[in-house]
Write a protein that holds these residues in place. Sequence first.
Motif, PDB file in Angstrom:
ATOM      1  N   GLU A  42      -7.104  10.875  37.216  1.00  0.00           N
ATOM      2  CA  GLU A  42      -6.198  12.024  36.751  1.00  0.00           C
ATOM      3  C   GLU A  42      -5.583  12.832  37.612  1.00  0.00           C
ATOM      4  O   GLU A  42      -4.441  13.315  37.291  1.00  0.00           O
ATOM      5  CB  GLU A  42      -7.407  12.911  36.037  1.00  0.00           C
ATOM      6  CG  GLU A  42      -8.102  12.167  34.861  1.00  0.00           C
ATOM      7  CD  GLU A  42      -9.330  13.086  34.313  1.00  0.00           C
ATOM      8  OE1 GLU A  42      -9.702  14.121  34.626  1.00  0.00           O
ATOM      9  OE2 GLU A  42     -10.262  12.552  33.501  1.00  0.00           O
ATOM     10  N   TYR A  43      -6.212  13.318  38.700  1.00  0.00           N
ATOM     11  CA  TYR A  43      -5.689  13.905  39.645  1.00  0.00           C
ATOM     12  C   TYR A  43      -4.242  13.387  40.309  1.00  0.00           C
ATOM     13  O   TYR A  43      -3.373  14.053  40.523  1.00  0.00           O
ATOM     14  CB  TYR A  43      -6.387  14.227  40.883  1.00  0.00           C
ATOM     15  CG  TYR A  43      -5.934  15.328  42.156  1.00  0.00           C
ATOM     16  CD1 TYR A  43      -6.248  16.505  41.893  1.00  0.00           C
ATOM     17  CD2 TYR A  43      -5.307  14.639  43.115  1.00  0.00           C
ATOM     18  CE1 TYR A  43      -5.607  17.497  42.967  1.00  0.00           C
ATOM     19  CE2 TYR A  43      -4.806  15.606  44.353  1.00  0.00           C
ATOM     20  CZ  TYR A  43      -4.932  16.796  44.016  1.00  0.00           C
ATOM     21  OH  TYR A  43      -4.589  17.572  45.000  1.00  0.00           O
ATOM     22  N   CYS A  45      -2.397  10.986  38.816  1.00  0.00           N
ATOM     23  CA  CYS A  45      -1.464  10.839  37.796  1.00  0.00           C
ATOM     24  C   CYS A  45      -0.790  12.209  37.732  1.00  0.00           C
ATOM     25  O   CYS A  45       0.446  12.419  37.386  1.00  0.00           O
ATOM     26  CB  CYS A  45      -1.900  10.306  36.527  1.00  0.00           C
ATOM     27  SG  CYS A  45      -2.288   8.543  36.823  1.00  0.00           S
ATOM     28  N   LYS A  46      -1.573  13.367  37.642  1.00  0.00           N
ATOM     29  CA  LYS A  46      -0.979  14.957  37.292  1.00  0.00           C
ATOM     30  C   LYS A  46      -0.055  15.348  38.299  1.00  0.00           C
ATOM     31  O   LYS A  46       1.058  15.812  38.120  1.00  0.00           O
ATOM     32  CB  LYS A  46      -2.242  15.451  37.226  1.00  0.00           C
ATOM     33  CG  LYS A  46      -1.806  17.210  36.708  1.00  0.00           C
ATOM     34  CD  LYS A  46      -0.998  17.306  35.629  1.00  0.00           C
ATOM     35  CE  LYS A  46      -0.545  18.742  35.452  1.00  0.00           C
ATOM     36  NZ  LYS A  46       0.181  18.998  34.449  1.00  0.00           N
ATOM     37  N   GLN A  81       0.399   7.984  31.460  1.00  0.00           N
ATOM     38  CA  GLN A  81       0.377   9.208  30.628  1.00  0.00           C
ATOM     39  C   GLN A  81      -1.207   9.728  30.208  1.00  0.00           C
ATOM     40  O   GLN A  81      -1.337  10.937  30.026  1.00  0.00           O
ATOM     41  CB  GLN A  81       1.249   9.092  29.691  1.00  0.00           C
ATOM     42  CG  GLN A  81       1.649  10.425  28.917  1.00  0.00           C
ATOM     43  CD  GLN A  81       2.220  11.571  29.846  1.00  0.00           C
ATOM     44  OE1 GLN A  81       2.896  11.258  30.535  1.00  0.00           O
ATOM     45  NE2 GLN A  81       1.821  12.658  29.812  1.00  0.00           N
ATOM     46  N   TYR A  83      -3.881   9.582  31.479  1.00  0.00           N
ATOM     47  CA  TYR A  83      -4.573  10.151  32.698  1.00  0.00           C
ATOM     48  C   TYR A  83      -3.990  11.580  32.975  1.00  0.00           C
ATOM     49  O   TYR A  83      -4.931  12.705  33.117  1.00  0.00           O
ATOM     50  CB  TYR A  83      -4.726   9.561  34.071  1.00  0.00           C
ATOM     51  CG  TYR A  83      -5.909   8.411  34.076  1.00  0.00           C
ATOM     52  CD1 TYR A  83      -7.039   8.711  33.998  1.00  0.00           C
ATOM     53  CD2 TYR A  83      -5.250   7.152  34.161  1.00  0.00           C
ATOM     54  CE1 TYR A  83      -7.944   7.780  34.113  1.00  0.00           C
ATOM     55  CE2 TYR A  83      -6.246   6.031  34.183  1.00  0.00           C
ATOM     56  CZ  TYR A  83      -7.601   6.600  33.851  1.00  0.00           C
ATOM     57  OH  TYR A  83      -8.423   5.224  34.044  1.00  0.00           O
ATOM     58  N   ILE A  84      -2.919  11.836  32.714  1.00  0.00           N
ATOM     59  CA  ILE A  84      -2.121  13.192  32.871  1.00  0.00           C
ATOM     60  C   ILE A  84      -2.627  13.847  31.605  1.00  0.00           C
ATOM     61  O   ILE A  84      -3.092  15.374  31.887  1.00  0.00           O
ATOM     62  CB  ILE A  84      -0.733  13.089  32.711  1.00  0.00           C
ATOM     63  CG1 ILE A  84      -0.079  12.355  34.069  1.00  0.00           C
ATOM     64  CG2 ILE A  84       0.064  14.378  32.448  1.00  0.00           C
ATOM     65  CD1 ILE A  84       1.488  11.999  34.200  1.00  0.00           C
ATOM     66  N   ASP A  85      -2.642  13.140  30.615  1.00  0.00           N
ATOM     67  CA  ASP A  85      -3.193  14.026  29.450  1.00  0.00           C
ATOM     68  C   ASP A  85      -4.610  14.613  29.349  1.00  0.00           C
ATOM     69  O   ASP A  85      -5.139  15.630  29.069  1.00  0.00           O
ATOM     70  CB  ASP A  85      -2.941  13.097  27.947  1.00  0.00           C
ATOM     71  CG  ASP A  85      -1.400  12.989  27.517  1.00  0.00           C
ATOM     72  OD1 ASP A  85      -0.490  13.726  28.221  1.00  0.00           O
ATOM     73  OD2 ASP A  85      -1.303  12.052  26.938  1.00  0.00           O
ATOM     74  N   TRP A  87      -6.166  15.062  32.133  1.00  0.00           N
ATOM     75  CA  TRP A  87      -6.285  16.489  33.213  1.00  0.00           C
ATOM     76  C   TRP A  87      -5.762  17.661  32.321  1.00  0.00           C
ATOM     77  O   TRP A  87      -6.535  18.609  32.700  1.00  0.00           O
ATOM     78  CB  TRP A  87      -5.205  16.050  34.345  1.00  0.00           C
ATOM     79  CG  TRP A  87      -5.013  17.343  35.330  1.00  0.00           C
ATOM     80  CD1 TRP A  87      -4.225  18.227  35.127  1.00  0.00           C
ATOM     81  CD2 TRP A  87      -5.826  17.478  36.523  1.00  0.00           C
ATOM     82  NE1 TRP A  87      -4.354  19.253  36.024  1.00  0.00           N
ATOM     83  CE2 TRP A  87      -5.474  18.733  36.838  1.00  0.00           C
ATOM     84  CE3 TRP A  87      -6.814  16.982  37.215  1.00  0.00           C
ATOM     85  CZ2 TRP A  87      -5.799  19.292  38.163  1.00  0.00           C
ATOM     86  CZ3 TRP A  87      -7.216  17.366  38.170  1.00  0.00           C
ATOM     87  CH2 TRP A  87      -6.825  18.576  38.713  1.00  0.00           C
ATOM     88  N   ASN A  88      -4.777  17.559  31.715  1.00  0.00           N
ATOM     89  CA  ASN A  88      -4.304  18.777  30.972  1.00  0.00           C
ATOM     90  C   ASN A  88      -5.281  19.206  30.138  1.00  0.00           C
ATOM     91  O   ASN A  88      -5.411  20.556  30.008  1.00  0.00           O
ATOM     92  CB  ASN A  88      -2.950  18.399  30.242  1.00  0.00           C
ATOM     93  CG  ASN A  88      -1.921  18.410  31.164  1.00  0.00           C
ATOM     94  OD1 ASN A  88      -1.955  18.857  32.422  1.00  0.00           O
ATOM     95  ND2 ASN A  88      -0.874  17.615  30.863  1.00  0.00           N
TER      96      ASN A  88
END
Length: 93
Positions: A42-43, A45-46, A81, A83-85, A87-88
């Motif tokens: 997550e980290y 990708c973010k 995306q 993993y970005i989601d 994290w968010n």
Amino acid sequence: MTRAAAAVVIEDGIAYDPHGRMQYHPEFHFNHGTPFEEEELEYLCKFYETDPTRSLSFALGRTERTLRSKVDQLRKSGMYQVYIDRWNARYIL
């Protein structure tokens, strides 16, 4: 056809490849060879598109080459995306 050996630059006892990426060093790459955890992915990708790869390398304890390869793999599988989601959803209200 043979491939010429890549030049390695050693500075202060740290080796760099021809692209300027730090090669494996046990003091900096403490997670080398271990599986990625979900939070690490997550980290990664973010912040991959906003932070320098070298900074991410130090934060996650993995080589820059490993991080780039992992991001390529995640993009191909469609998980980048996701993993970005994640994290968010976890850290951004």
